[in-house]
Design a protein around this motif. Sequence first.
Motif, short mmCIF file in Angstrom:
data_model
loop_
_atom_site.label_atom_id
_atom_site.label_comp_id
_atom_site.label_asym_id
_atom_site.label_seq_id
_atom_site.Cartn_x
_atom_site.Cartn_y
_atom_site.Cartn_z
N THR A 20 19.53 2.81 42.85
CA THR A 20 19.94 4.23 42.90
C THR A 20 20.74 4.54 44.16
N GLU A 21 20.75 3.62 45.13
CA GLU A 21 21.56 3.82 46.32
C GLU A 21 23.01 3.38 46.11
N GLN A 22 23.29 2.73 44.97
CA GLN A 22 24.64 2.24 44.69
C GLN A 22 25.55 3.33 44.15
N GLY B 153 12.35 8.82 52.19
CA GLY B 153 12.87 9.38 50.94
C GLY B 153 11.77 9.85 50.03
N THR C 6 15.45 11.08 45.81
CA THR C 6 15.80 9.67 45.55
C THR C 6 16.28 9.40 44.14
N ALA D 52 17.02 -0.80 45.29
CA ALA D 52 18.29 -0.33 45.86
C ALA D 52 19.28 0.18 44.82
N PRO E 288 25.54 7.87 43.62
CA PRO E 288 24.81 9.15 43.61
C PRO E 288 24.61 9.70 42.21
N LYS F 146 11.77 3.42 49.40
CA LYS F 146 12.44 4.65 49.82
C LYS F 146 11.48 5.57 50.58
N LYS G 160 11.52 4.86 54.09
CA LYS G 160 12.73 5.36 54.78
C LYS G 160 12.71 6.87 54.93
#
Length: 392
Positions: free
Chosen positions: A132-134, A392, A352, A130, A136, A387, A390
């Motif tokens: 890299t989702e924190q 990604g 991603t 997670a 951009p 990802k 999902k």
Amino acid sequence: MMLRRQFLAAAAVAAALAGGLPAQAQQVAKVGLVLPMTGPFASTGRQIEAAARLYIAQHGDTVAGRKIELLVRDDTGTPDVTRRLTQELVVNEKVSFLGGFGLTPLAYAAAPIATQGKVPAIVMAAATSAITEQSPFFVRTSFTLPQATVVMADWAAKNGVKKMMSLVSDYGPGIDAEKSFKDRFTAAGGESVGELRVPLRNPDFAPFLQRVVDAKPDALFVFVPSGVGAQFMKQFVERGLDKSGVKLLATGDVTDDDILNDMGDAALGVITSHHYAAAHQSPENKAFVDAFRKASNARPNFMAVGGWDGMHVIYEALKKTGGSTDGTALLDAMKGMSWTSPRGPVQIDAATREMVQNIYIRKVEKVEDELHNVEFATFEAVKDPTKAAKGG
């Protein structure tokens, strides 16, 4: 409390930017590496810094008209320190790039600052999916735990393992590894007979390993962070598990090349899955290992290759932007980038910002009187499965 501190740090960055940061000197591109250089995870920092400095030494300290200036800061493995140092690098030093981040909580601490400052932040070590989702502005050149773990689960299921237990460090990557392994292994028809989580700091594996002795699974799957593997192996042997018939399967963090020789013959035969080993057979890796040994008197590990490739991404992004240090332009230049790394062919997934890379199954063997992770199977072009699930 952590969210409040992150908000305040991000707000401070935003205020500084709104007030108009002084223009960065045109001829310099500063790279701020925030790493644990002291404390229990210092080996991570040493490896990444050594690789980054080696890359600059081999490729020159000027790219696209910009002189590269490396600023290394020791966060001691403490998120509050990471946050403060990252903010200082962005606001006071006006770095063009951030990099490093030895553990997941440290990367999380830097995320809002990278976002507010619009500074590309290269995650060279931390491996929770997670991350890299924190932000951009995060781009990863290491790996994700699920990426290495699902490959190990696939291999175990196809090689006679029916009953598994897992033992992981109790924080983001460990929980990632535990879930990814269990989900993949049970989907293939295997049985999970227990999941064990060990404290990250000051771990004592003995009571957990006793539960493995009592349960008698076919195999034990293990994740502990880089640098902790030697302590785990010592207690694994003290509990007699090396002679118990329980196979030890792990991600490559456990048999980290930086400490593998210190584990002794007890490590022989351990099967791991990972994206890099110093013993990887390629001309690029031979050159990298030889140069790293000469410069540092040490064997590079997977943290080092994350640092090396992180610097490659920085150099190539500057070339693509013609030396512009606009953060959004640099980020766009990194997306989709592909090259031949010491680890093999790699690409940054444009969607991603994660590495797409080979994952290797390895066995600890003795090679010329040294212990090495010797690759014997390759899973090509593996994406982060979390990802990928999902879309990604």
